[in-house]
Enzyme design. Structure first.
Site, PDB file in Angstrom:
ATOM      1  CE1 TYR A 212      -4.664  -1.965   4.372  1.00  0.00           C
ATOM      2  CE2 TYR A 212      -3.793   0.185   3.767  1.00  0.00           C
ATOM      3  CZ  TYR A 212      -4.295  -1.047   3.406  1.00  0.00           C
ATOM      4  OH  TYR A 212      -4.424  -1.370   2.069  1.00  0.00           O
TER       5      TYR A 212
ATOM      6  CB  SER B 163      -0.884   0.031   1.243  1.00  0.00           C
ATOM      7  OG  SER B 163      -1.507   1.297   1.371  1.00  0.00           O
TER       8      SER B 163
HETATM    9  P1  NDP Z   1     -11.629  -5.382  -1.910  1.00  0.00           P
HETATM   10  O1  NDP Z   1     -12.171  -5.286  -0.529  1.00  0.00           O
HETATM   11  O2  NDP Z   1     -12.305  -4.661  -3.011  1.00  0.00           O
HETATM   12  O3  NDP Z   1     -11.486  -6.926  -2.311  1.00  0.00           O
HETATM   13  C1  NDP Z   1     -10.856  -7.766  -1.400  1.00  0.00           C
HETATM   14  C2  NDP Z   1     -10.689  -9.137  -2.003  1.00  0.00           C
HETATM   15  O4  NDP Z   1      -9.957  -9.926  -1.048  1.00  0.00           O
HETATM   16  C3  NDP Z   1     -11.985  -9.849  -2.235  1.00  0.00           C
HETATM   17  O5  NDP Z   1     -11.810 -10.740  -3.312  1.00  0.00           O
HETATM   18  C4  NDP Z   1     -12.203 -10.601  -0.929  1.00  0.00           C
HETATM   19  O6  NDP Z   1     -12.952 -11.788  -1.053  1.00  0.00           O
HETATM   20  C5  NDP Z   1     -10.770 -10.987  -0.605  1.00  0.00           C
HETATM   21  N1  NDP Z   1     -10.561 -11.181   0.820  1.00  0.00           N
HETATM   22  C6  NDP Z   1     -10.781 -10.299   1.820  1.00  0.00           C
HETATM   23  N2  NDP Z   1     -10.481 -10.854   3.011  1.00  0.00           N
HETATM   24  C7  NDP Z   1     -10.067 -12.116   2.729  1.00  0.00           C
HETATM   25  C8  NDP Z   1      -9.644 -13.202   3.516  1.00  0.00           C
HETATM   26  N3  NDP Z   1      -9.589 -13.113   4.847  1.00  0.00           N
HETATM   27  N4  NDP Z   1      -9.292 -14.362   2.900  1.00  0.00           N
HETATM   28  C9  NDP Z   1      -9.368 -14.484   1.545  1.00  0.00           C
HETATM   29  N5  NDP Z   1      -9.773 -13.495   0.746  1.00  0.00           N
HETATM   30  C10 NDP Z   1     -10.125 -12.326   1.335  1.00  0.00           C
HETATM   31  O7  NDP Z   1     -10.108  -4.912  -1.780  1.00  0.00           O
HETATM   32  P2  NDP Z   1      -9.117  -4.212  -2.825  1.00  0.00           P
HETATM   33  O8  NDP Z   1      -9.214  -4.879  -4.129  1.00  0.00           O
HETATM   34  O9  NDP Z   1      -9.290  -2.761  -2.717  1.00  0.00           O
HETATM   35  O10 NDP Z   1      -7.712  -4.546  -2.145  1.00  0.00           O
HETATM   36  C11 NDP Z   1      -6.845  -5.584  -2.613  1.00  0.00           C
HETATM   37  C12 NDP Z   1      -5.477  -5.389  -1.965  1.00  0.00           C
HETATM   38  O11 NDP Z   1      -4.968  -4.096  -2.314  1.00  0.00           O
HETATM   39  C13 NDP Z   1      -5.505  -5.434  -0.436  1.00  0.00           C
HETATM   40  O12 NDP Z   1      -4.340  -6.075   0.026  1.00  0.00           O
HETATM   41  C14 NDP Z   1      -5.490  -3.958  -0.045  1.00  0.00           C
HETATM   42  O13 NDP Z   1      -4.960  -3.767   1.239  1.00  0.00           O
HETATM   43  C15 NDP Z   1      -4.600  -3.396  -1.133  1.00  0.00           C
HETATM   44  N6  NDP Z   1      -4.750  -1.960  -1.362  1.00  0.00           N
HETATM   45  C16 NDP Z   1      -5.948  -1.431  -1.771  1.00  0.00           C
HETATM   46  C17 NDP Z   1      -6.043  -0.072  -1.988  1.00  0.00           C
HETATM   47  C18 NDP Z   1      -7.298   0.590  -2.441  1.00  0.00           C
HETATM   48  O14 NDP Z   1      -7.345   1.839  -2.429  1.00  0.00           O
HETATM   49  N7  NDP Z   1      -8.315  -0.141  -2.859  1.00  0.00           N
HETATM   50  C19 NDP Z   1      -4.901   0.831  -1.753  1.00  0.00           C
HETATM   51  C20 NDP Z   1      -3.708   0.168  -1.341  1.00  0.00           C
HETATM   52  C21 NDP Z   1      -3.648  -1.191  -1.144  1.00  0.00           C
HETATM   53  P3  NDP Z   1     -14.563 -11.850  -0.792  1.00  0.00           P
HETATM   54  O15 NDP Z   1     -15.195 -11.386  -2.091  1.00  0.00           O
HETATM   55  O16 NDP Z   1     -14.827 -13.285  -0.525  1.00  0.00           O
HETATM   56  O17 NDP Z   1     -14.853 -10.956   0.359  1.00  0.00           O
END
Ligand code: NDP
Length: 246
Positions: A155, A141
């Site tokens: 975070y 991030s």
């Molecule tokens: P979303 O919340 O949109 O999607 C999260 C995804 O991860 C979903 O597919 C969800 O599955 C899955 N997930 C969440 N928790 C778990 C778990 N415990 N075990 C398995 N799968 C899990 O997140 P983003 O796409 O925004 O984020 C993706 C990555 O990017 C993360 O690591 C986040 O920290 C990082 N990030 C995001 C930013 C942003 O602005 N969006 C900025 C910087 C970093 P399900 O559909 O089953 O819930």
């Protein structure tokens, strides 16, 4: 021939957002792709259908990254079902933002389990399987590089831990020609951080480009890192953050 033709990949948290975009992009580049999810079974099924529409193999594994057995087990399952594993993308993440005093022990344990321990355990399991030329990419991030205001203690701690993991993996696996890199997204329009959410305007303003990024823009960097052209890139942090850290 596509650049990832014949490769196999696992993208954790691939049912939505950045992970779904990465999974689809890797399939478009020619890889067979497994994804994990925890709650979104229908969403995972839709991503698998999109992967299969590219002509590649796709499948979804229900695996909770907060569970240590699931985190490593998903790698084993993906490698067994795909007939090997060339690429691991540690994407699943939990975003808990709030004042220091509001963060509970349960928050601390969950965020560290999902964002750090799962990436460690999945990388450990993948390292035992990855061939020469294998790839590990983790999603960090922009908050690991610059924390623009209060609320990010937990975070940012979790995402900064991935810097150490990535550098150490690069040193440990380099002799085998396996690379490990870390991608730092800025504000990206997903369910976790919608571009029309209450804190969106401030986040956009914190970037040099003055806007949110898209999941596809992050997937583009990951596609580069897992391809042959990035064979000499390892232990690196690559920002796709619109200049958030500039
Ligand atoms: P979303 O919340 O949109 O999607 C999260 C995804 O991860 C979903 O597919 C969800 O599955 C899955 N997930 C969440 N928790 C778990 C778990 N415990 N075990 C398995 N799968 C899990 O997140 P983003 O796409 O925004 O984020 C993706 C990555 O990017 C993360 O690591 C986040 O920290 C990082 N990030 C995001 C930013 C942003 O602005 N969006 C900025 C910087 C970093 P399900 O559909 O089953 O819930």
């Amino acid at each position: 021939m596509s650049s990832l033709s014949g490769k196999t990949a696992l993208v954790t948290g691939g049912s939505r957002g950045i992970g779904a975009a990465i999974a689809l992009r890797l399939a478009q580049e020619g890889a067979d792709v497994a994804i994990t999810y925890v709650r979104g079974e229908d969403a995972a099924r839709e991503v698998v259908a999109k992967i299969e529409a590219t002509g590649r193999r796709g499948f979804a594994i229900r695996a909770d990254a907060a569970d240590a057995g699931d985190a490593a087990g998903a790698v084993e399952r993906a490698a067994d079902d795909l007939g090997g594993l060339d690429i691991l993308v540690n994407n699943a993440g939990a975003g808990v933002i709030g004042p220091l005093e509001s963060l509970s022990l349960a928050d601390v344990d969950r965020v560290l389990a999902v964002n750090v321990r799962a990436a460690f355990l999945a990388s450990q399991a993948a390292a035992a399987r990855l061939p020469r030329g294998g790839r590990i990419v983790s999603i960090g991030s922009c908050m690991a590089k610059l924390v623009p205001g209060p609320g990010g203690t937990l975070y940012a701690t979790s995402k900064a831990a991935l810097i150490g993991l990535t550098k150490a993996l690069a040193r440990e696996l380099g002799e085998r020609g396996v690379t490990a890199n870390l991608v730092h997204p800025g504000p990206i329009d997903t369910d976790m951080n919608p571009a029309d959410g209450p804190y969106a305007a401030g986040q956009a303003a914190d970037t040099a480009l003055g806007r949110y990024g898209s999941a596809a823009e992050v997937a583009s960097m990951v596609a580069y890192l897992v391809g042959d052209e990035a064979a000499y890139v390892t232990g690196a942090e690559l920002s796709v953050d619109g200049g958030h850290a500039a």
